[in-house]
Scaffold this motif. Structure first.
Motif, PDB file in Angstrom:
ATOM      1  N   THR A 172       0.973  -1.529   0.133  1.00  0.00           N
ATOM      2  CA  THR A 172      -0.260   0.092  -0.098  1.00  0.00           C
ATOM      3  C   THR A 172       1.043   1.363   0.091  1.00  0.00           C
ATOM      4  O   THR A 172       0.844   2.087  -0.219  1.00  0.00           O
ATOM      5  CB  THR A 172      -0.503  -0.075   1.724  1.00  0.00           C
ATOM      6  OG1 THR A 172      -1.721  -1.124   1.178  1.00  0.00           O
ATOM      7  CG2 THR A 172      -1.847   0.946   1.419  1.00  0.00           C
ATOM      8  N   PHE A 175       2.563   1.337  -3.439  1.00  0.00           N
ATOM      9  CA  PHE A 175       1.416   2.556  -4.430  1.00  0.00           C
ATOM     10  C   PHE A 175       1.798   3.674  -4.631  1.00  0.00           C
ATOM     11  O   PHE A 175       1.393   4.032  -5.120  1.00  0.00           O
ATOM     12  CB  PHE A 175       0.281   1.139  -4.223  1.00  0.00           C
ATOM     13  CG  PHE A 175      -0.869   1.846  -4.849  1.00  0.00           C
ATOM     14  CD1 PHE A 175      -1.316   1.091  -5.721  1.00  0.00           C
ATOM     15  CD2 PHE A 175      -1.741   2.703  -4.310  1.00  0.00           C
ATOM     16  CE1 PHE A 175      -2.200   1.581  -7.298  1.00  0.00           C
ATOM     17  CE2 PHE A 175      -2.990   3.404  -4.993  1.00  0.00           C
ATOM     18  CZ  PHE A 175      -2.974   2.319  -6.737  1.00  0.00           C
ATOM     19  N   PHE A 176       1.102   4.318  -3.547  1.00  0.00           N
ATOM     20  CA  PHE A 176       0.909   5.725  -2.972  1.00  0.00           C
ATOM     21  C   PHE A 176       2.229   6.633  -3.557  1.00  0.00           C
ATOM     22  O   PHE A 176       2.261   7.867  -4.197  1.00  0.00           O
ATOM     23  CB  PHE A 176       0.886   5.773  -1.804  1.00  0.00           C
ATOM     24  CG  PHE A 176      -0.751   6.308  -1.004  1.00  0.00           C
ATOM     25  CD1 PHE A 176      -0.956   7.278  -0.808  1.00  0.00           C
ATOM     26  CD2 PHE A 176      -1.105   5.065  -1.147  1.00  0.00           C
ATOM     27  CE1 PHE A 176      -2.389   7.147  -0.567  1.00  0.00           C
ATOM     28  CE2 PHE A 176      -2.660   5.288  -0.243  1.00  0.00           C
ATOM     29  CZ  PHE A 176      -3.115   6.400   0.272  1.00  0.00           C
ATOM     30  N   ALA A 178       4.025   4.924  -6.026  1.00  0.00           N
ATOM     31  CA  ALA A 178       4.359   4.817  -6.872  1.00  0.00           C
ATOM     32  C   ALA A 178       3.309   5.827  -7.744  1.00  0.00           C
ATOM     33  O   ALA A 178       3.924   6.280  -9.290  1.00  0.00           O
ATOM     34  CB  ALA A 178       3.865   3.161  -7.657  1.00  0.00           C
ATOM     35  N   ARG A 179       2.395   6.393  -7.029  1.00  0.00           N
ATOM     36  CA  ARG A 179       1.320   6.527  -8.245  1.00  0.00           C
ATOM     37  C   ARG A 179       1.580   7.803  -7.460  1.00  0.00           C
ATOM     38  O   ARG A 179       1.067   8.941  -8.941  1.00  0.00           O
ATOM     39  CB  ARG A 179      -0.139   6.443  -7.643  1.00  0.00           C
ATOM     40  CG  ARG A 179      -1.076   5.211  -8.059  1.00  0.00           C
ATOM     41  CD  ARG A 179      -0.679   4.558  -9.785  1.00  0.00           C
ATOM     42  NE  ARG A 179      -0.712   3.963 -10.021  1.00  0.00           N
ATOM     43  CZ  ARG A 179      -1.586   3.131 -10.544  1.00  0.00           C
ATOM     44  NH1 ARG A 179      -3.045   3.933 -10.661  1.00  0.00           N
ATOM     45  NH2 ARG A 179      -1.940   1.435 -10.716  1.00  0.00           N
ATOM     46  N   MET A 180       2.129   8.870  -6.788  1.00  0.00           N
ATOM     47  CA  MET A 180       2.325  10.337  -6.472  1.00  0.00           C
ATOM     48  C   MET A 180       3.317  10.913  -7.311  1.00  0.00           C
ATOM     49  O   MET A 180       3.691  11.707  -7.226  1.00  0.00           O
ATOM     50  CB  MET A 180       2.007  10.281  -5.267  1.00  0.00           C
ATOM     51  CG  MET A 180       0.804   9.845  -4.814  1.00  0.00           C
ATOM     52  SD  MET A 180       0.815  10.239  -2.592  1.00  0.00           S
ATOM     53  CE  MET A 180       0.356  11.963  -2.362  1.00  0.00           C
ATOM     54  N   ARG A 182       5.564  10.746  -9.924  1.00  0.00           N
ATOM     55  CA  ARG A 182       5.707   9.810 -12.125  1.00  0.00           C
ATOM     56  C   ARG A 182       6.977  10.447 -12.423  1.00  0.00           C
ATOM     57  O   ARG A 182       7.166  11.140 -14.062  1.00  0.00           O
ATOM     58  CB  ARG A 182       4.333  11.269 -12.220  1.00  0.00           C
ATOM     59  CG  ARG A 182       3.015  11.029 -12.457  1.00  0.00           C
ATOM     60  CD  ARG A 182       3.250   8.774 -13.018  1.00  0.00           C
ATOM     61  NE  ARG A 182       1.442   9.017 -12.520  1.00  0.00           N
ATOM     62  CZ  ARG A 182       1.046   8.017 -12.803  1.00  0.00           C
ATOM     63  NH1 ARG A 182       2.083   7.068 -12.698  1.00  0.00           N
ATOM     64  NH2 ARG A 182       0.319   7.753 -12.403  1.00  0.00           N
ATOM     65  N   HIS A 213       3.981  -0.683 -10.282  1.00  0.00           N
ATOM     66  CA  HIS A 213       3.698   0.510 -10.798  1.00  0.00           C
ATOM     67  C   HIS A 213       4.912   1.268 -11.338  1.00  0.00           C
ATOM     68  O   HIS A 213       4.070   2.308 -11.794  1.00  0.00           O
ATOM     69  CB  HIS A 213       2.392   1.060  -9.612  1.00  0.00           C
ATOM     70  CG  HIS A 213       1.671   0.453  -9.270  1.00  0.00           C
ATOM     71  ND1 HIS A 213       0.479  -0.185 -10.209  1.00  0.00           N
ATOM     72  CD2 HIS A 213       1.407  -0.762  -7.436  1.00  0.00           C
ATOM     73  CE1 HIS A 213      -0.118  -1.235  -8.973  1.00  0.00           C
ATOM     74  NE2 HIS A 213       0.440  -1.286  -7.923  1.00  0.00           N
ATOM     75  N   ASN A 214       5.686   1.602 -11.104  1.00  0.00           N
ATOM     76  CA  ASN A 214       6.284   2.923 -10.955  1.00  0.00           C
ATOM     77  C   ASN A 214       7.821   1.721 -11.787  1.00  0.00           C
ATOM     78  O   ASN A 214       8.915   2.268 -10.125  1.00  0.00           O
ATOM     79  CB  ASN A 214       6.659   3.926 -10.188  1.00  0.00           C
ATOM     80  CG  ASN A 214       7.241   5.040 -10.842  1.00  0.00           C
ATOM     81  OD1 ASN A 214       8.273   4.508 -12.317  1.00  0.00           O
ATOM     82  ND2 ASN A 214       6.913   5.849 -10.777  1.00  0.00           N
TER      83      ASN A 214
END
Length: 337
Positions: A172, A175-176, A178-180, A182, A213-214
């Motif tokens: 979790t 995930f945060f 990776a998505r926050m 860029r 995710h990143n």
């Protein structure tokens, strides 16, 4: 001529209760060294068979549960220790919760305490060390069940583990991050100790989520703080001096204030995400002022209640449907802290 019925004997009681003759003798003659659950089965069997003798009252003796935790030097351990005491206050007088606090800088320090305990059951927080595994096995073999709380020791025959899924918590956080973020860069992971399975699982989960995710963010781990604020500060400050490509700092343990201060002193507040664990007065302040992005709370109050309830069930003091041992975690940001 009518055949006279044979009176039930101790062997009949043993068969009905599913125990040995020696156990029946210890229960009916109140010699001790029998768990409350077994004691109840023997007395219930004797009563059902109509055994002609005065039967002892089940649970007339005290049931003692020893809770072994690390010394309450971190906000999380303070919450867990306090919660264990609060649960103890709600129990019947015949149930005694004995709290033991240990210095766990030596990973094997818990083993002698487990081996020396004379409680009916043990709830323990400890590293996955071979001495601890052996001590848990010896306790279970002696009929003294062990429940691991907060962090698991699955290589041992412990009765249960009560706590969150730490791998999911780490994923979790990943995930945060990776998505926050860029852009390519580095994510720094600091941790209490990799000797605790919980921290290893959080780190592995964080890595897995970023890779998925990143994958342009490299994970730098192995930075051990021992929950010390000053050490957390220096480790993060040193990592940030390496350049402006540090996109996130993830703390799997204590020392959040030190890590946040290092990010602030480097002028990276807001530019470098800071993710951590536990909702405390310390992390509330950091979230509200924007120095921390998100914290993952593992509800130590619920862990305390669930672990004691499970132990009472395991000892046969209480009965009821099977309880879930996994505790759900919650996410907190500046908007809901």
């Amino acid at each position: 001529m009518e055949r006279q019925k044979t009176r039930p004997g101790l062997a009949d009681v043993a068969r009905r209760a599913g125990v040995g003759l020696a156990t029946v003798d210890r229960v009916l003659n109140e010699r001790g060294s029998v768990s409350p659950g077994t004691e109840r089965r023997v007395i219930d069997a004797a009563r059902a068979l109509g055994l002609r003798r005065i039967l002892p009252t089940p649970h007339a003796r005290q049931v003692r549960i020893e809770v072994i935790l690390a010394r309450a030097i971190t906000p999380f351990m303070q919450r867990l220790t306090l919660a264990m005491g609060q649960v103890a206050e709600t129990l019947d007088r015949s149930i005694v919760i004995q709290r033991t606090s240990l210095d766990m800088s030596d990973p094997a320090s818990v083993a002698p305490r487990i081996l020396g305990s004379r409680a009916d059951g043990i709830i323990v927080y400890c590293e996955e060390h071979r001495a601890n595994v052996a001590a848990i096995a010896a306790s279970e073999e002696a009929g003294r069940p062990v429940i691991c709380v907060v962090t698991d020791v699955p290589g041992s025959p412990r009765s249960a583990y009560v706590g969150i899924d730490h791998a999911k918590a780490g994923r979790t956080a990943g995930f945060f991050a990776a998505r926050m973020v860029r852009r390519p860069g580095r994510a720094i992971v600091i941790s209490t100790s990799e000797g605790f399975r919980a921290h290893r699982q959080r780190i592995d989960g964080f890595r897995e989520a970023l890779a998925l995710h990143n994958p342009d963010i490299a994970v730098i781990s192995g930075l051990i703080t021992g929950d010390d604020q000053d050490r957390a500060y220096h480790l993060v400050a040193e990592a940030l001096r390496g350049g402006s490509d540090v996109t996130a700092v993830y703390n799997t343990g204590g020392g959040n204030r030190g890590a946040a201060l290092a990010i602030r002193d480097a002028g990276r507040t807001g530019a470098t995400l800071f993710l951590g664990h536990e909702l405390t007065e310390e992390t509330r302040v950091l979230l509200r002022c924007g120095e921390m992005t998100v914290t993952i709370d593992q509800a130590p109050e619920l862990q305390a209640r669930r672990s004691i309830d499970l132990m009472l069930n395991r000892l046969g003091v209480t009965a009821g449907p099977k309880m879930e041992a996994e505790i759900g975690f919650t996410l907190h940001t500046a908007e809901n802290c």
